[in-house]
Design an enzyme around this catalytic site. Structure first.
Site, PDB file in Angstrom:
ATOM      1  N   ASN A  31      95.682 106.982 -24.860  1.00 13.84           N
ATOM      2  CA  ASN A  31      95.616 108.342 -24.295  1.00 13.84           C
ATOM      3  C   ASN A  31      96.615 108.579 -23.169  1.00 13.84           C
ATOM      4  O   ASN A  31      96.974 107.631 -22.484  1.00 13.84           O
ATOM      5  CB  ASN A  31      94.184 108.584 -23.783  1.00 13.84           C
ATOM      6  CG  ASN A  31      93.261 108.872 -24.940  1.00 13.84           C
ATOM      7  OD1 ASN A  31      93.596 109.654 -25.806  1.00 13.84           O
ATOM      8  ND2 ASN A  31      92.109 108.212 -24.939  1.00 13.84           N
TER       9      ASN A  31
ATOM     10  N   ASP B 145      86.797 111.449 -33.159  1.00 14.87           N
ATOM     11  CA  ASP B 145      86.113 112.723 -32.883  1.00 14.87           C
ATOM     12  C   ASP B 145      85.531 113.290 -34.186  1.00 14.87           C
ATOM     13  O   ASP B 145      84.405 113.793 -34.218  1.00 14.87           O
ATOM     14  CB  ASP B 145      87.103 113.716 -32.265  1.00 14.87           C
ATOM     15  CG  ASP B 145      87.815 113.117 -31.074  1.00 14.87           C
ATOM     16  OD1 ASP B 145      87.147 112.658 -30.149  1.00 14.87           O
ATOM     17  OD2 ASP B 145      89.068 113.084 -31.094  1.00 14.87           O
TER      18      ASP B 145
ATOM     19  N   HIS C 288      92.979 115.696 -28.294  1.00 10.93           N
ATOM     20  CA  HIS C 288      91.960 114.639 -28.191  1.00 10.93           C
ATOM     21  C   HIS C 288      91.547 114.552 -26.723  1.00 10.93           C
ATOM     22  O   HIS C 288      91.971 113.686 -25.974  1.00 10.93           O
ATOM     23  CB  HIS C 288      92.540 113.308 -28.673  1.00 10.93           C
ATOM     24  CG  HIS C 288      91.638 112.146 -28.425  1.00 10.93           C
ATOM     25  ND1 HIS C 288      90.423 111.988 -29.040  1.00 10.93           N
ATOM     26  CD2 HIS C 288      91.767 111.081 -27.602  1.00 10.93           C
ATOM     27  CE1 HIS C 288      89.851 110.883 -28.611  1.00 10.93           C
ATOM     28  NE2 HIS C 288      90.642 110.318 -27.733  1.00 10.93           N
TER      29      HIS C 288
ATOM     30  N   VAL D 294      96.979 105.786 -30.553  1.00  8.70           N
ATOM     31  CA  VAL D 294      95.579 105.717 -30.121  1.00  8.70           C
ATOM     32  C   VAL D 294      95.484 105.873 -28.599  1.00  8.70           C
ATOM     33  O   VAL D 294      94.586 106.524 -28.073  1.00  8.70           O
ATOM     34  CB  VAL D 294      94.942 104.375 -30.557  1.00  8.70           C
ATOM     35  CG1 VAL D 294      93.498 104.262 -30.103  1.00  8.70           C
ATOM     36  CG2 VAL D 294      95.042 104.202 -32.075  1.00  8.70           C
TER      37      VAL D 294
ATOM     38  N   GLN E 147      90.654  95.769 -25.476  1.00  9.85           N
ATOM     39  CA  GLN E 147      89.345  95.864 -26.146  1.00  9.85           C
ATOM     40  C   GLN E 147      89.457  96.421 -27.557  1.00  9.85           C
ATOM     41  O   GLN E 147      88.835  95.902 -28.488  1.00  9.85           O
ATOM     42  CB  GLN E 147      88.396  96.730 -25.314  1.00  9.85           C
ATOM     43  CG  GLN E 147      88.014  96.129 -23.984  1.00  9.85           C
ATOM     44  CD  GLN E 147      87.451  94.746 -24.146  1.00  9.85           C
ATOM     45  OE1 GLN E 147      86.537  94.520 -24.948  1.00  9.85           O
ATOM     46  NE2 GLN E 147      88.010  93.786 -23.429  1.00  9.85           N
TER      47      GLN E 147
ATOM     48  N   ARG F 220      94.026 106.296 -16.786  1.00 15.95           N
ATOM     49  CA  ARG F 220      93.952 107.108 -15.565  1.00 15.95           C
ATOM     50  C   ARG F 220      93.130 106.342 -14.546  1.00 15.95           C
ATOM     51  O   ARG F 220      92.033 105.876 -14.844  1.00 15.95           O
ATOM     52  CB  ARG F 220      93.267 108.449 -15.863  1.00 15.95           C
ATOM     53  CG  ARG F 220      93.325 109.426 -14.703  1.00 15.95           C
ATOM     54  CD  ARG F 220      92.443 110.632 -14.996  1.00 15.95           C
ATOM     55  NE  ARG F 220      93.023 111.507 -15.997  1.00 15.95           N
ATOM     56  CZ  ARG F 220      93.747 112.594 -15.724  1.00 15.95           C
ATOM     57  NH1 ARG F 220      93.993 112.929 -14.473  1.00 15.95           N
ATOM     58  NH2 ARG F 220      94.210 113.343 -16.687  1.00 15.95           N
TER      59      ARG F 220
ATOM     60  N   ALA G 200      97.617  94.856 -27.876  1.00 11.19           N
ATOM     61  CA  ALA G 200      96.799  94.060 -28.805  1.00 11.19           C
ATOM     62  C   ALA G 200      95.821  93.138 -28.097  1.00 11.19           C
ATOM     63  O   ALA G 200      94.848  92.687 -28.700  1.00 11.19           O
ATOM     64  CB  ALA G 200      97.720  93.246 -29.712  1.00 11.19           C
TER      65      ALA G 200
ATOM     66  N   ARG H  84      97.473 114.370 -13.089  1.00  8.72           N
ATOM     67  CA  ARG H  84      97.857 114.397 -14.502  1.00  8.72           C
ATOM     68  C   ARG H  84      99.345 114.097 -14.681  1.00  8.72           C
ATOM     69  O   ARG H  84      99.757 113.379 -15.595  1.00  8.72           O
ATOM     70  CB  ARG H  84      97.524 115.766 -15.108  1.00  8.72           C
ATOM     71  CG  ARG H  84      97.761 115.785 -16.611  1.00  8.72           C
ATOM     72  CD  ARG H  84      97.437 117.113 -17.208  1.00  8.72           C
ATOM     73  NE  ARG H  84      98.318 118.144 -16.674  1.00  8.72           N
ATOM     74  CZ  ARG H  84      98.351 119.386 -17.091  1.00  8.72           C
ATOM     75  NH1 ARG H  84      97.510 119.779 -18.025  1.00  8.72           N
ATOM     76  NH2 ARG H  84      99.181 120.261 -16.575  1.00  8.72           N
TER      77      ARG H  84
HETATM   78  P1  NDP Z   1      91.370  99.776 -24.720  1.00  2.69           P
HETATM   79  O1  NDP Z   1      91.887  98.840 -25.761  1.00  2.69           O
HETATM   80  O2  NDP Z   1      89.906  99.969 -24.593  1.00  2.69           O
HETATM   81  O3  NDP Z   1      92.033 101.233 -24.875  1.00  2.69           O
HETATM   82  C1  NDP Z   1      93.417 101.368 -25.103  1.00  2.69           C
HETATM   83  C2  NDP Z   1      93.792 102.825 -25.153  1.00  2.69           C
HETATM   84  O4  NDP Z   1      93.086 103.482 -26.193  1.00  2.69           O
HETATM   85  C3  NDP Z   1      93.478 103.606 -23.879  1.00  2.69           C
HETATM   86  O5  NDP Z   1      94.574 104.490 -23.647  1.00  2.69           O
HETATM   87  C4  NDP Z   1      92.264 104.391 -24.248  1.00  2.69           C
HETATM   88  O6  NDP Z   1      92.196 105.641 -23.577  1.00  2.69           O
HETATM   89  C5  NDP Z   1      92.549 104.674 -25.695  1.00  2.69           C
HETATM   90  N1  NDP Z   1      91.397 105.166 -26.453  1.00  2.69           N
HETATM   91  C6  NDP Z   1      91.464 106.110 -27.411  1.00  2.69           C
HETATM   92  N2  NDP Z   1      90.275 106.368 -27.920  1.00  2.69           N
HETATM   93  C7  NDP Z   1      89.415 105.557 -27.288  1.00  2.69           C
HETATM   94  C8  NDP Z   1      88.015 105.370 -27.373  1.00  2.69           C
HETATM   95  N3  NDP Z   1      87.245 106.061 -28.188  1.00  2.69           N
HETATM   96  N4  NDP Z   1      87.448 104.430 -26.591  1.00  2.69           N
HETATM   97  C9  NDP Z   1      88.189 103.727 -25.754  1.00  2.69           C
HETATM   98  N5  NDP Z   1      89.513 103.891 -25.609  1.00  2.69           N
HETATM   99  C10 NDP Z   1      90.113 104.797 -26.364  1.00  2.69           C
HETATM  100  O7  NDP Z   1      91.959  99.386 -23.305  1.00  2.69           O
HETATM  101  P2  NDP Z   1      92.144  97.949 -22.629  1.00  2.69           P
HETATM  102  O8  NDP Z   1      92.452  98.242 -21.201  1.00  2.69           O
HETATM  103  O9  NDP Z   1      91.085  96.994 -23.004  1.00  2.69           O
HETATM  104  O10 NDP Z   1      93.470  97.399 -23.337  1.00  2.69           O
HETATM  105  C11 NDP Z   1      94.695  98.020 -23.232  1.00  2.69           C
HETATM  106  C12 NDP Z   1      95.728  96.943 -23.417  1.00  2.69           C
HETATM  107  O11 NDP Z   1      96.984  97.604 -23.501  1.00  2.69           O
HETATM  108  C13 NDP Z   1      95.812  95.975 -22.242  1.00  2.69           C
HETATM  109  O12 NDP Z   1      95.728  94.656 -22.769  1.00  2.69           O
HETATM  110  C14 NDP Z   1      97.182  96.247 -21.613  1.00  2.69           C
HETATM  111  O13 NDP Z   1      97.794  95.070 -21.148  1.00  2.69           O
HETATM  112  C15 NDP Z   1      97.908  96.796 -22.812  1.00  2.69           C
HETATM  113  N6  NDP Z   1      99.093  97.617 -22.593  1.00  2.69           N
HETATM  114  C16 NDP Z   1     100.124  97.342 -23.436  1.00  2.69           C
HETATM  115  C17 NDP Z   1     101.288  98.044 -23.381  1.00  2.69           C
HETATM  116  C18 NDP Z   1     102.373  97.673 -24.299  1.00  2.69           C
HETATM  117  O14 NDP Z   1     102.128  97.044 -25.330  1.00  2.69           O
HETATM  118  N7  NDP Z   1     103.604  98.024 -23.980  1.00  2.69           N
HETATM  119  C19 NDP Z   1     101.460  99.156 -22.408  1.00  2.69           C
HETATM  120  C20 NDP Z   1     100.295  99.403 -21.616  1.00  2.69           C
HETATM  121  C21 NDP Z   1      99.147  98.668 -21.725  1.00  2.69           C
HETATM  122  P3  NDP Z   1      91.379 105.864 -22.203  1.00  2.69           P
HETATM  123  O15 NDP Z   1      92.191 105.178 -21.129  1.00  2.69           O
HETATM  124  O16 NDP Z   1      91.364 107.339 -22.083  1.00  2.69           O
HETATM  125  O17 NDP Z   1      90.029 105.232 -22.411  1.00  2.69           O
END
Ligand code: NDP
Length: 334
Positions: free
Chosen positions: A130, A158, A186, A128, A14, A91, A11, A97
């Site tokens: 990936n 998509d 996706h 959501v 971004q 990643r 949460a 992978r």
């Molecule tokens: P984002 O909020 O931008 O993205 C989060 C996830 O959504 C990524 O896996 C991203 O994939 C995916 N995603 C799916 N569709 C889209 C799209 N169209 N555009 C962008 N992303 C997309 O990432 P942030 O790094 O800003 O934030 C992630 C947060 O999650 C961090 O605050 C981190 O601390 C937290 N986190 C929390 C966890 C938990 O609650 N247990 C575990 C791991 C992380 P892709 O990487 O392919 O862009």
């Protein structure tokens, strides 16, 4: 009306920053449904979530019944009616992978187990983060008491991208288009399909042929411009904007849940839902398909014909999902 408990993971990131305010304003569940937000973060992400919670307070949303922040999945999912699993391990350069799948299994496995133990009986889960389809598979496999069809992975972005590109190509408002489908994973192998789409009731393929100078020109545009543009739109946004497509991803998550809860009517949308063998997709995979909802859950719309070109593209995307599932099995995580 009792408040609906909505848990958002990641949460503080971004997407979360775009998502939380729309949920709290009523965009997702409606202007008559109070919501209680639970924000799950890893310890390093808690400050981001706390900052968002301060701003949520400042919005004085009439529907917002409370906000709780935690780094404990069992606290976050306790009594949850809806869970949006956004946080995932991205990643990084040089990551294989198998490493990516293992890292995400370490997130989505425990989250599935926690959902299984403490979520409300009517829990619905939208993944959501990936690789979303396989993360949904892992979470569902870790939640044996929750029916697998309560989980879905987001392909709505998509789908919406495909609708928007078609509308631009045909120079019509998006509301005039129906029947677009996104099939498969996706990922870059996804297949945005317009074979069943209509514009003002007329086949899109005919409208494209008229506009582009014949059926062959339309097929060339679909194969060489439309499909790659939709599949690679995320990279295009990053190249232009300098950061990822968080607001449109959040919007798609809102639309996914809103249509699930408030029904699709006789239209369909796209989501990666549990396969029971429809369209030849192996049982148990989470693969994108045309789906409709009567308000109780997404179900696959059956009976669409796939031509040879569509069949080959869906098979290629499903092969990628099978490889991801096999890699997860080989790791012994499910
Ligand atoms: P984002 O909020 O931008 O993205 C989060 C996830 O959504 C990524 O896996 C991203 O994939 C995916 N995603 C799916 N569709 C889209 C799209 N169209 N555009 C962008 N992303 C997309 O990432 P942030 O790094 O800003 O934030 C992630 C947060 O999650 C961090 O605050 C981190 O601390 C937290 N986190 C929390 C966890 C938990 O609650 N247990 C575990 C791991 C992380 P892709 O990487 O392919 O862009």
């Amino acid at each position: 009306m009792d408040a609906t408990t909505v848990t958002v993971t990641g949460a503080g990131g971004q997407i979360g920053y775009s998502l939380l305010f729309r949920i709290a304003s009523g965009d997702m569940l409606g202007a008559d449904r109070p919501v209680r937000l639970r924000l799950l973060e890893i310890p390093q992400g808690l400050k981001g979530a706390e900052g968002a919670a301060l701003e949520l307070q400042d919005c004085a949303f009439p529907l917002l019944a409370g906000v709780e922040i935690t780094d404990d999945a069992r606290v976050a999912f306790d009594g949850a009616n809806l869970a949006l699993l956004v946080g995932a391990r991205p990643r990084t350069a040089g990551m294989e992978r198998a490493d990516l799948l293992a890292a995400n299994a370490g997130i989505f496995g425990p989250q599935g187990a926690a959902l299984n133990d403490v979520a409300a009986d009517d829990i619905r889960v939208a993944v959501v983060g990936n690789p979303a389809n396989t993360n949904a598979l892992i979470a569902a496999a870790s939640a044996p008491d929750i029916p697998g069809d309560r989980f879905a992975a987001l392909t709505r972005l998509d789908h919406d991208r495909a609708v928007a590109q078609l509308a631009a190509a045909l120079d019509v408002p998006v509301a005039h288009l129906r029947g677009v489908v996104v099939w498969g994973n996706h990922s870059a192998t996804q297949f945005p399909d317009v074979a069943h789409a209509t514009v003002d009731g007329r086949p899109v393929l005919d409208a494209l042929a008229d506009r582009l100078g014949g059926a062959d020109a339309a097929t060339t545009w679909l194969d060489e411009e439309f499909v790659p543009r939709v599949a690679k739109r995320g990279a295009e946004i990053i190249a232009v904007r300098g950061s990822s497509s968080a607001a449109s991803a959040a919007n798609a998550a809102i639309s996914h849940v809103r249509d699930l809860v408030h029904r699709t009517g006789d239209a369909w949308t796209s989501a990666a839902v549990l396969s029971h063998g429809e369209y030849g997709v192996p049982d148990g995979l989470y693969s994108s398909a045309p789906v409709s909802s009567d308000g109780t859950g997404y179900r696959i719309v059956e009976g669409l014909e796939l031509d040879d070109r569509g069949r080959a593209r869906l098979d290629a995307s499903v092969a990628e999902l099978v490889a991801e599932r096999d890699a997860v099995h080989a790791l012994g995580v499910i």
